[in-house]
Motif scaffolding. Structure first.
Motif, PDB file in Angstrom:
ATOM      1  N   UNK A  80      56.664   6.920 -17.976  1.00 35.14           N
ATOM      2  CA  UNK A  80      55.329   7.481 -18.270  1.00 35.14           C
ATOM      3  C   UNK A  80      54.355   6.383 -18.666  1.00 35.14           C
ATOM      4  N   UNK A  81      54.788   5.487 -19.531  1.00 36.55           N
ATOM      5  CA  UNK A  81      53.911   4.401 -19.988  1.00 36.55           C
ATOM      6  C   UNK A  81      53.585   3.469 -18.819  1.00 36.55           C
ATOM      7  N   UNK A  82      54.585   3.147 -17.999  1.00 35.48           N
ATOM      8  CA  UNK A  82      54.340   2.273 -16.847  1.00 35.48           C
ATOM      9  C   UNK A  82      53.346   2.897 -15.875  1.00 35.48           C
ATOM     10  N   UNK A  83      53.357   4.228 -15.740  1.00 31.70           N
ATOM     11  CA  UNK A  83      52.405   4.911 -14.870  1.00 31.70           C
ATOM     12  C   UNK A  83      51.058   5.142 -15.558  1.00 31.70           C
ATOM     13  N   UNK A  84      50.947   4.757 -16.823  1.00 34.40           N
ATOM     14  CA  UNK A  84      49.702   4.895 -17.590  1.00 34.40           C
ATOM     15  C   UNK A  84      49.253   6.350 -17.715  1.00 34.40           C
ATOM     16  N   UNK A  85      50.210   7.234 -17.960  1.00 34.17           N
ATOM     17  CA  UNK A  85      49.909   8.639 -18.200  1.00 34.17           C
ATOM     18  C   UNK A  85      49.929   8.869 -19.708  1.00 34.17           C
ATOM     19  N   UNK A  86      48.792   9.161 -20.329  1.00 35.57           N
ATOM     20  CA  UNK A  86      48.743   9.240 -21.790  1.00 35.57           C
ATOM     21  C   UNK A  86      49.408  10.486 -22.338  1.00 35.57           C
ATOM     22  N   UNK A  87      49.888  10.369 -23.557  1.00 35.86           N
ATOM     23  CA  UNK A  87      50.543  11.468 -24.250  1.00 35.86           C
ATOM     24  C   UNK A  87      49.663  11.873 -25.433  1.00 35.86           C
ATOM     25  N   UNK A  88      49.378  13.190 -25.526  1.00 37.17           N
ATOM     26  CA  UNK A  88      48.571  13.649 -26.651  1.00 37.17           C
ATOM     27  C   UNK A  88      49.369  13.528 -27.949  1.00 37.17           C
ATOM     28  N   UNK A 138      49.116   1.660 -28.268  1.00 34.80           N
ATOM     29  CA  UNK A 138      49.511   3.021 -28.627  1.00 34.80           C
ATOM     30  C   UNK A 138      50.900   3.383 -28.117  1.00 34.80           C
ATOM     31  N   UNK A 139      51.315   2.865 -26.973  1.00 41.66           N
ATOM     32  CA  UNK A 139      52.644   3.121 -26.406  1.00 41.66           C
ATOM     33  C   UNK A 139      53.158   1.850 -25.751  1.00 41.66           C
TER      34      UNK A 139
END
Length: 361
Positions: free
Chosen positions: A235-243, A315-316
């Motif tokens: 998820x972090x590598x794809x740059x998809x943020x987590x609320x 942040x991640x």
């Protein structure tokens, strides 16, 4: 009104409970409000499946909430940042939920079916807060929120995910943010293709009773079982943020750089005035940015600096062990003046460079 009542502490997803009752007994972790498998194979094997092949994993932290009533389309459109009325049949859209000051209260995905069924997909750790927020604005509207029970979701992720589905005779959807119903070996499924930056992301919804059988079919079809640690790193590598991690309640939508969650021509919604004011009159002073790291993996919250001055925070973070070598990625908020220079930033144990798009593997 909704009918949801959450447990005081996280509970195991159906997948985690089933695997734990067998011979595997995987190590678990708490993720998005549930207990889920942490690791199911060697980390490099799991990472390679996500990056180069197909991986099957838990999505038991997702919940489906049906939006019923004559006013459902108008009401829901007024509560979220993306299109609702213009969704074609069997399509979805990722949305932010704002307050009147334009601050992000959470995120969710809205799915509309060909029969005009409307539902929201919400993470367990946001469910109670978002339903309370949304219900506050059901005043004289004919709207009812009903949380679906007795079902769960498996994820199928990777560039070869569609091939696994096709091998099983299931629909491999060509377009992200679309979904279909499917009957498969006596199981009623809902197959959804979500957004992905470098890979295909599928959700496969089935009954809790049928989930173990579906898991076995997917692994037989070539998907590698992976735990949440590898999924989170990807998820972090794809740059998809987590609320709650990369996006928090103080943030404005444009600060997150997630324009795919915004629709500027849909009409009025809660917080829309602030979003439009930022778009038409100026800009925000910081953005969430994708970074690739050179150096030791920093802790979340690590300070980013430029020429010795603080300009943001991480942040991640994620570390991906790959055949060509380990790569490290991060998401972080960066001030506009540092962003404009487009040069590597520093953190205590290394350097961070901006990624202009999805990483190439």
């Amino acid at each position: 009104m909704s009918d949801i009542a959450l447990a005081a502490s996280p509970v195991a997803t159906p997948l985690a409970a089933w695997l734990g009752s067998g011979e595997i007994h995987p190590e678990t972790t708490v993720y998005r409000g549930v207990i889920t498998p942490q690791e199911l194979d060697a980390r490099q094997t799991e990472t390679e499946a996500l990056v180069f092949g197909a991986a099957v994993h838990d999505l038991g932290w997702l919940r489906r909430v049906q939006v019923k009533g004559e006013d459902r389309l108008r009401w829901l459109s007024g509560m979220v940042t993306n299109t609702v009325n213009d969704l074609v049949g069997n399509a979805g859209a990722w949305n932010l939920v704002l307050n009147a000051q334009g601050r992000i209260q959470g995120d969710l995905t809205i799915w509309r079916s060909g029969d005009n069924t409307l539902e929201m997909e919400i993470a367990t750790d946001q469910l109670e807060k978002l339903l309370t927020h949304l219900e506050h604005f059901i005043i004289s509207d004919d709207v009812e929120l009903t949380t679906r029970e007795g079902e769960t979701a498996l994820g199928l992720t990777g560039p070869m995910a569609g091939e696994v589905l096709a091998r099983l005779g299931l629909p491999a959807l060509p377009t992200p943010m679309t979904h279909v119903r499917a009957e498969f070996n006596g199981m009623s499924l809902r197959v959804r293709r979500d957004f992905g930056a470098t890979a295909e992301h599928y959700e496969i919804w089935t009954s809790m009773h049928s989930m173990p059988k579906m898991w076995k079919f997917l692994t037989t079809g070539g998907a590698v079982p992976v735990g949440m640690a590898a999924v989170e790193s990807f998820r972090v590598a794809e740059a998809i943020p987590l609320y709650g991690v990369d996006m928090i309640e103080r943030d404005l939508p444009q600060e997150t750089s997630q324009l795919r969650a915004l629709h500027f021509n849909k009409g009025c919604y809660l917080g829309q005035e602030i979003v439009e004011r930022i778009r038409s009159r100026g800009n925000v002073h910081r953005h969430l940015r994708a970074l690739e790291l050179d150096g030791v993996l920093p802790a979340k919250g690590a300070e980013l600096t430029l020429e010795g001055a603080p300009v943001g925070n991480i942040t991640s973070v994620a570390e991906l062990p790959l055949p060509a070598g380990t790569r490290r990625f991060a998401l972080g908020t960066v001030r506009g003046e540092a962003e404009a220079k487009n040069v590597p930033l520093n953190y205590e144990t290394g350097a961070a460079r901006f990624l202009a798009g999805p990483p190439a593997f």
